[in-house]
Design a protein around this motif. Structure first.
Motif, PDB file in Angstrom:
ATOM      1  N   ASP A 138     -63.847 -15.334 -56.213  1.00  0.00           N
ATOM      2  CA  ASP A 138     -63.859 -16.472 -55.299  1.00  0.00           C
ATOM      3  C   ASP A 138     -62.493 -17.167 -55.340  1.00  0.00           C
ATOM      4  N   TYR A 139     -61.626 -16.769 -54.424  1.00  0.00           N
ATOM      5  CA  TYR A 139     -60.283 -17.356 -54.354  1.00  0.00           C
ATOM      6  C   TYR A 139     -60.122 -18.122 -53.046  1.00  0.00           C
ATOM      7  N   HIS A 140     -61.227 -18.326 -52.353  1.00  0.00           N
ATOM      8  CA  HIS A 140     -61.126 -18.779 -50.960  1.00  0.00           C
ATOM      9  C   HIS A 140     -60.534 -20.173 -50.778  1.00  0.00           C
ATOM     10  N   ASP A 141     -60.617 -21.003 -51.809  1.00  0.00           N
ATOM     11  CA  ASP A 141     -60.059 -22.359 -51.680  1.00  0.00           C
ATOM     12  C   ASP A 141     -58.721 -22.487 -52.397  1.00  0.00           C
ATOM     13  N   ALA A 142     -58.123 -21.367 -52.750  1.00  0.00           N
ATOM     14  CA  ALA A 142     -56.920 -21.428 -53.588  1.00  0.00           C
ATOM     15  C   ALA A 142     -55.619 -21.236 -52.811  1.00  0.00           C
ATOM     16  N   LEU A 143     -55.691 -21.223 -51.492  1.00  0.00           N
ATOM     17  CA  LEU A 143     -54.459 -21.054 -50.717  1.00  0.00           C
ATOM     18  C   LEU A 143     -53.595 -22.314 -50.861  1.00  0.00           C
ATOM     19  N   THR A 144     -52.280 -22.125 -51.032  1.00  0.00           N
ATOM     20  CA  THR A 144     -51.404 -23.287 -51.228  1.00  0.00           C
ATOM     21  C   THR A 144     -50.652 -23.611 -49.924  1.00  0.00           C
ATOM     22  N   PRO A 145     -50.214 -24.861 -49.781  1.00  0.00           N
ATOM     23  CA  PRO A 145     -49.390 -25.201 -48.611  1.00  0.00           C
ATOM     24  C   PRO A 145     -48.143 -24.323 -48.541  1.00  0.00           C
ATOM     25  N   ALA A 146     -47.604 -23.921 -49.710  1.00  0.00           N
ATOM     26  CA  ALA A 146     -46.413 -23.059 -49.713  1.00  0.00           C
ATOM     27  C   ALA A 146     -46.720 -21.700 -49.082  1.00  0.00           C
ATOM     28  N   ASP A 147     -47.925 -21.176 -49.325  1.00  0.00           N
ATOM     29  CA  ASP A 147     -48.307 -19.909 -48.684  1.00  0.00           C
ATOM     30  C   ASP A 147     -48.269 -20.062 -47.167  1.00  0.00           C
ATOM     31  N   VAL A 148     -48.885 -21.153 -46.712  1.00  0.00           N
ATOM     32  CA  VAL A 148     -48.974 -21.379 -45.260  1.00  0.00           C
ATOM     33  C   VAL A 148     -47.569 -21.540 -44.674  1.00  0.00           C
ATOM     34  N   GLN A 150     -44.800 -20.375 -45.775  1.00  0.00           N
ATOM     35  CA  GLN A 150     -44.098 -19.090 -45.755  1.00  0.00           C
ATOM     36  C   GLN A 150     -44.501 -18.279 -44.520  1.00  0.00           C
ATOM     37  N   TRP A 151     -45.793 -18.233 -44.230  1.00  0.00           N
ATOM     38  CA  TRP A 151     -46.256 -17.448 -43.078  1.00  0.00           C
ATOM     39  C   TRP A 151     -45.760 -18.065 -41.775  1.00  0.00           C
ATOM     40  N   GLU A 152     -45.701 -19.408 -41.746  1.00  0.00           N
ATOM     41  CA  GLU A 152     -45.178 -20.066 -40.537  1.00  0.00           C
ATOM     42  C   GLU A 152     -43.703 -19.711 -40.351  1.00  0.00           C
ATOM     43  N   ARG A 153     -42.958 -19.753 -41.477  1.00  0.00           N
ATOM     44  CA  ARG A 153     -41.514 -19.498 -41.419  1.00  0.00           C
ATOM     45  C   ARG A 153     -41.212 -18.079 -40.911  1.00  0.00           C
ATOM     46  N   ILE A 154     -42.012 -17.120 -41.347  1.00  0.00           N
ATOM     47  CA  ILE A 154     -41.702 -15.727 -40.959  1.00  0.00           C
ATOM     48  C   ILE A 154     -42.520 -15.284 -39.733  1.00  0.00           C
ATOM     49  N   GLY A 155     -43.228 -16.251 -39.155  1.00  0.00           N
ATOM     50  CA  GLY A 155     -43.934 -15.957 -37.899  1.00  0.00           C
ATOM     51  C   GLY A 155     -45.120 -15.027 -38.045  1.00  0.00           C
ATOM     52  N   ARG A 156     -45.864 -15.133 -39.157  1.00  0.00           N
ATOM     53  CA  ARG A 156     -47.027 -14.257 -39.342  1.00  0.00           C
ATOM     54  C   ARG A 156     -48.304 -14.912 -38.797  1.00  0.00           C
ATOM     55  N   GLN A 157     -48.340 -15.041 -37.484  1.00  0.00           N
ATOM     56  CA  GLN A 157     -49.521 -15.639 -36.851  1.00  0.00           C
ATOM     57  C   GLN A 157     -50.767 -14.787 -37.129  1.00  0.00           C
ATOM     58  N   ASP A 158     -50.563 -13.464 -37.297  1.00  0.00           N
ATOM     59  CA  ASP A 158     -51.715 -12.587 -37.565  1.00  0.00           C
ATOM     60  C   ASP A 158     -52.421 -12.979 -38.871  1.00  0.00           C
ATOM     61  N   ASN A 200     -59.671   7.112 -52.967  1.00  0.00           N
ATOM     62  CA  ASN A 200     -60.537   6.107 -53.594  1.00  0.00           C
ATOM     63  C   ASN A 200     -59.706   4.936 -54.128  1.00  0.00           C
ATOM     64  N   ARG A 201     -58.857   4.423 -53.260  1.00  0.00           N
ATOM     65  CA  ARG A 201     -58.023   3.272 -53.618  1.00  0.00           C
ATOM     66  C   ARG A 201     -58.162   2.224 -52.536  1.00  0.00           C
ATOM     67  N   TRP A 202     -57.891   0.983 -52.914  1.00  0.00           N
ATOM     68  CA  TRP A 202     -57.846  -0.107 -51.937  1.00  0.00           C
ATOM     69  C   TRP A 202     -56.416  -0.635 -51.929  1.00  0.00           C
ATOM     70  N   ILE A 203     -55.891  -0.871 -50.726  1.00  0.00           N
ATOM     71  CA  ILE A 203     -54.533  -1.410 -50.658  1.00  0.00           C
ATOM     72  C   ILE A 203     -54.520  -2.728 -49.877  1.00  0.00           C
ATOM     73  N   CYS A 204     -53.473  -3.499 -50.151  1.00  0.00           N
ATOM     74  CA  CYS A 204     -53.300  -4.778 -49.470  1.00  0.00           C
ATOM     75  C   CYS A 204     -52.283  -4.582 -48.361  1.00  0.00           C
ATOM     76  N   ARG A 205     -52.683  -4.834 -47.125  1.00  0.00           N
ATOM     77  CA  ARG A 205     -51.776  -4.597 -46.001  1.00  0.00           C
ATOM     78  C   ARG A 205     -50.719  -5.695 -45.847  1.00  0.00           C
ATOM     79  N   ILE A 206     -50.863  -6.786 -46.626  1.00  0.00           N
ATOM     80  CA  ILE A 206     -49.819  -7.823 -46.573  1.00  0.00           C
ATOM     81  C   ILE A 206     -49.229  -8.022 -47.976  1.00  0.00           C
ATOM     82  N   HIS A 207     -49.142  -6.913 -48.702  1.00  0.00           N
ATOM     83  CA  HIS A 207     -48.736  -6.979 -50.109  1.00  0.00           C
ATOM     84  C   HIS A 207     -47.488  -7.848 -50.341  1.00  0.00           C
ATOM     85  N   ARG A 212     -50.219 -16.631 -53.083  1.00  0.00           N
ATOM     86  CA  ARG A 212     -49.851 -16.767 -54.496  1.00  0.00           C
ATOM     87  C   ARG A 212     -51.019 -16.425 -55.422  1.00  0.00           C
ATOM     88  N   ILE A 213     -52.223 -16.837 -55.068  1.00  0.00           N
ATOM     89  CA  ILE A 213     -53.391 -16.574 -55.926  1.00  0.00           C
ATOM     90  C   ILE A 213     -53.566 -15.059 -56.128  1.00  0.00           C
TER      91      ILE A 213
END
Ligand code: SF4
Ligand code: SF4
Length: 235
Positions: A138-148, A150-158, A200-207, A212-213
């Protein structure tokens, strides 16, 4: 001999980290009892009850014994830890038990403040790409303003499209991941997690830009072991 990675915590930070650990997992009754023995210098009287999960506790011999379940015992030990300033050696002994790692007193080279160095035991960690942390934790409430930002700065609207935003009464944003824009509900699983069945692996597409979490998981060997991460087992 390889140099062990350590983190440095001031005594106050160590105290807070111990209490966060106590509340983070299922009650660690045996650990709470051990810590209580250490901080009471062996004075606390602690007894088990074979029928129940918890402990009978008296602050010292002759005091009234009180029954505490795991959660009550955790809060009692945290309260006791906050009641006075313990010697660094006592906090070292507490940290070594709580974080299941070697700990030793030291001084922060930058600030000069006294504190404790704690080995992270992360040297043997190797991610198995099992997906467990992405799917079950359960990491759903752990997003930081810095994460947001960063995504705004690099235009990751997706990515931003999956961030739920609400506001506190004074207008401060509260972020949640991963939220479906259409329903406002948490997604069944992270939309950036991809299964590779053949391997049989899982990958992160936004690695490279993941929150940060996610980047910091697990923060220690104990954290990994307590939350089902197999990254410390021998293959
Ligand atoms: S649970 Fe551990 S091994 Fe599995 S994907 Fe997460 S970090 Fe890697
Ligand atoms: S962003 Fe990446 S690391 Fe984080 S939960 Fe999703 S798939 Fe896992």
């Amino acid at each position: 001999m390889s140099v062990k990675e350590t983190i440095f915590l001031t005594l106050q930070q160590a105290l807070e980290a111990v209490c966060i650990d106590f509340r983070r997992y299922e009650p660690q009754v045996m650990l709470f009892s051990e810590v209580l023995r250490v901080i009471s210098a062996g004075n606390a009287v602690i007894k088990q009850d074979s029928e129940k999960r918890g402990r009978w506790v008296a602050a010292e011999p002759g005091s009234k014994m009180v029954w505490m379940d795991g959660a009550a015992l955790s809060e009692y030990v945290c309260r006791t830890l906050h009641e006075k300033d313990y010697e660094p050696e006592v906090m070292v002994a507490v940290c070594a038990r709580v974080f299941q790692a070697r700990a030793f007193p030291g001084t922060d080279p930058e600030s000069g403040r006294a504190g404790i160095h704690i080995e992270t035991n992360m040297e043997r960690f190797s991610c198995r790409q099992c997906g467990n942390c992405c799917i079950f934790l359960d990491y759903h409430d752990a997003l930081t303003p810095a994460d947001v930002k960063q995504w705004e700065r690099i235009g990751r609207q997706d990515i931003l499209d999956w961030v739920g935003v609400s506001r506190t009464s004074n207008g401060k944003p509260i972020y949640r991941i991963w939220v479906e824009a259409a329903t406002g509900k948490l997604a069944r699983q992270c939309p950036f997690l991809e299964h590779l069945p053949a391997q049989n692996r899982w990958i992160c597409r936004i690695h490279d830009v993941k929150p940060r979490i996610c980047r910091e998981y697990p923060v220690s060997r104990k954290h990994g072991l307590m939350t089902g991460c197999p990254g410390f087992s021998r293959q």
